[in-house]
Write a protein that holds these residues in place. Structure first.
Motif, mmCIF file in Angstrom:
data_model
loop_
_atom_site.group_PDB
_atom_site.id
_atom_site.type_symbol
_atom_site.label_atom_id
_atom_site.label_comp_id
_atom_site.label_asym_id
_atom_site.label_seq_id
_atom_site.Cartn_x
_atom_site.Cartn_y
_atom_site.Cartn_z
ATOM 1 N N ARG A 119 0.844 -1.186 0.000
ATOM 2 C CA ARG A 119 0.000 0.000 0.000
ATOM 3 C C ARG A 119 0.884 1.242 0.000
ATOM 4 O O ARG A 119 1.778 1.376 0.838
ATOM 5 N N PRO A 120 0.668 2.154 -0.958
ATOM 6 C CA PRO A 120 1.508 3.350 -0.998
ATOM 7 C C PRO A 120 1.288 4.210 0.240
ATOM 8 O O PRO A 120 0.196 4.222 0.811
ATOM 9 N N PRO A 121 2.330 4.925 0.652
ATOM 10 C CA PRO A 121 2.193 5.746 1.852
ATOM 11 C C PRO A 121 1.294 6.952 1.598
ATOM 12 O O PRO A 121 1.069 7.355 0.459
ATOM 13 N N VAL A 122 0.776 7.513 2.670
ATOM 14 C CA VAL A 122 0.006 8.748 2.593
ATOM 15 C C VAL A 122 0.990 9.911 2.528
ATOM 16 O O VAL A 122 1.865 10.046 3.384
ATOM 17 N N LEU A 123 0.865 10.748 1.502
ATOM 18 C CA LEU A 123 1.730 11.918 1.362
ATOM 19 C C LEU A 123 1.147 13.064 2.169
ATOM 20 O O LEU A 123 -0.067 13.275 2.183
ATOM 21 N N ARG A 124 2.015 13.844 2.815
ATOM 22 C CA ARG A 124 1.544 14.949 3.650
ATOM 23 C C ARG A 124 2.329 16.214 3.341
ATOM 24 O O ARG A 124 3.528 16.169 3.087
ATOM 25 N N HIS A 125 1.611 17.325 3.388
ATOM 26 C CA HIS A 125 2.241 18.641 3.276
ATOM 27 C C HIS A 125 1.410 19.597 4.118
ATOM 28 O O HIS A 125 0.287 19.957 3.746
ATOM 29 N N GLY A 126 1.952 19.961 5.271
ATOM 30 C CA GLY A 126 1.195 20.814 6.177
ATOM 31 C C GLY A 126 -0.080 20.127 6.636
ATOM 32 O O GLY A 126 -0.044 19.009 7.149
ATOM 33 N N ASP A 127 -1.232 20.791 6.411
ATOM 34 C CA ASP A 127 -2.511 20.222 6.844
ATOM 35 C C ASP A 127 -3.169 19.394 5.758
ATOM 36 O O ASP A 127 -4.348 19.056 5.859
ATOM 37 N N MET A 128 -2.429 19.028 4.709
ATOM 38 C CA MET A 128 -2.995 18.288 3.585
ATOM 39 C C MET A 128 -2.453 16.864 3.543
ATOM 40 O O MET A 128 -1.278 16.626 3.772
ATOM 41 N N GLU A 129 -3.344 15.905 3.235
ATOM 42 C CA GLU A 129 -2.978 14.500 3.101
ATOM 43 C C GLU A 129 -3.455 13.973 1.760
ATOM 44 O O GLU A 129 -4.596 14.217 1.364
ATOM 45 N N LEU A 130 -2.578 13.246 1.054
ATOM 46 C CA LEU A 130 -2.929 12.592 -0.199
ATOM 47 C C LEU A 130 -2.786 11.087 -0.009
ATOM 48 O O LEU A 130 -1.675 10.599 0.247
ATOM 49 N N ASP A 131 -3.873 10.371 -0.111
ATOM 50 C CA ASP A 131 -3.859 8.922 0.019
ATOM 51 C C ASP A 131 -3.781 8.328 -1.386
ATOM 52 O O ASP A 131 -4.760 8.352 -2.137
ATOM 53 N N ARG A 195 -8.886 26.530 -6.965
ATOM 54 C CA ARG A 195 -10.309 26.712 -6.730
ATOM 55 C C ARG A 195 -10.838 25.694 -5.714
ATOM 56 O O ARG A 195 -11.748 25.992 -4.945
ATOM 57 N N LYS A 196 -10.250 24.495 -5.690
ATOM 58 C CA LYS A 196 -10.742 23.445 -4.807
ATOM 59 C C LYS A 196 -10.026 23.421 -3.454
ATOM 60 O O LYS A 196 -10.624 23.032 -2.447
ATOM 61 N N LEU A 197 -8.760 23.835 -3.412
ATOM 62 C CA LEU A 197 -7.968 23.710 -2.189
ATOM 63 C C LEU A 197 -7.933 24.986 -1.356
ATOM 64 O O LEU A 197 -7.906 24.918 -0.125
ATOM 65 N N ASP A 198 -7.928 26.146 -2.000
ATOM 66 C CA ASP A 198 -7.800 27.394 -1.244
ATOM 67 C C ASP A 198 -8.964 27.662 -0.295
ATOM 68 O O ASP A 198 -8.745 28.248 0.777
ATOM 69 N N PRO A 199 -10.210 27.263 -0.619
ATOM 70 C CA PRO A 199 -11.283 27.468 0.369
ATOM 71 C C PRO A 199 -11.109 26.661 1.650
ATOM 72 O O PRO A 199 -11.744 26.948 2.662
ATOM 73 N N LEU A 200 -10.212 25.654 1.626
ATOM 74 C CA LEU A 200 -10.021 24.792 2.799
ATOM 75 C C LEU A 200 -8.874 25.256 3.688
ATOM 76 O O LEU A 200 -8.621 24.642 4.727
ATOM 77 N N GLY A 201 -8.166 26.312 3.307
ATOM 78 C CA GLY A 201 -7.038 26.785 4.108
ATOM 79 C C GLY A 201 -6.319 27.906 3.390
ATOM 80 O O GLY A 201 -6.784 28.419 2.366
#
Length: 221
Positions: A119-131, A195-201
């Motif tokens: 299973r590939p690892p979860v990538l993280r950058h600050g408050d963001m996670e990419l599964d 447009r999708k990420l900036d409203p979240l932080g």
């Protein structure tokens, strides 16, 4: 001319001369990719794209049209186009970009005899996670609904979060273009991500004009 060139390069090609014929033929032949004009004799090719996309999410759609205004390009990509080529065009570039789209949208199938991959690892950058296992993105505990191309672009930026990634590298590594091409596809998809990420932080993606894009450094806690 395009059909002859594509057949010469090993593609199986069927042609349609109208919007209605295109939809019917795509349903019957179930192609891997559709090369689609916008100005069709009986309708708008963008409507054809919407119809085909609703029926087959895995279908690659490449617009090939004389409409080169930025608004037309953005609209075509927003409707689900995987690439947008404007006339006049070089047929060899069309072939290369179709191959790039197919590499991106139709990866080789798994070997049935091979063991299951880890299973590939979860990538993280600050408050963001990419599964990477589920192709999901969360920021600040909230989900962001990204398309596969948007996810691939964001993943590449996260993996190179310590630097600015040149536009040419993004076209090569995310869109799989083998040769340098003039394309606004990177700018368009960067705008989709914002447009999708900036409203979240706080704003996440930074632009280095004339160079490329990167992620803003993580603020220390």
């Amino acid at each position: 001319m395009l059909a002859i060139t594509l057949r010469f390069h090993g593609f199986s090609v069927v042609c349609a001369g109208s919007a209605r014929a295109a939809v019917e033929l795509a349903r019957e032949a179930r192609p891997d990719a559709v090369l689609l004009d916008i100005a069709l004799p009986d309708g708008d090719g963008r409507h054809v794209c919407r119809v085909l996309r609703a029926e087959r999410a895995d279908l690659a759609v490449v617009f090939l049209t004389a409409r080169d205004a930025p608004a037309d390009i953005v609209r075509g990509l927003a409707l689900g186009g995987d690439d947008y080529i404007t006339k006049p065009f070089n047929v060899d570039e069309v072939v290369a970009r179709i191959r790039a789209v197919l590499r991106r949208t139709r990866p080789p199938g798994p070997d049935p005899d091979a063991p299951p991959p880890p299973r590939p690892p979860v990538l993280r950058h600050g408050d963001m996670e990419l599964d990477e296992a589920t192709y999901t993105v969360r920021r600040g505990g909230r989900s962001a609904d990204l398309t596969p191309t948007e996810f691939a672009l964001l993943r590449h930026l996260v993996r190179h979060a310590d630097r600015i990634v040149p536009k040419e590298q993004l076209l090569r590594d995310v869109w799989r273009y083998e040769q340098p091409v003039e394309s606004t596809v990177v700018e368009t998809y960067i705008s989709y991500l914002r447009r999708k990420l900036d409203p979240l932080g706080p704003p996440l993606i930074r632009t280095r004009r004339g160079v490329g894009y990167g992620l803003r450094p993580v603020e220390p806690v």
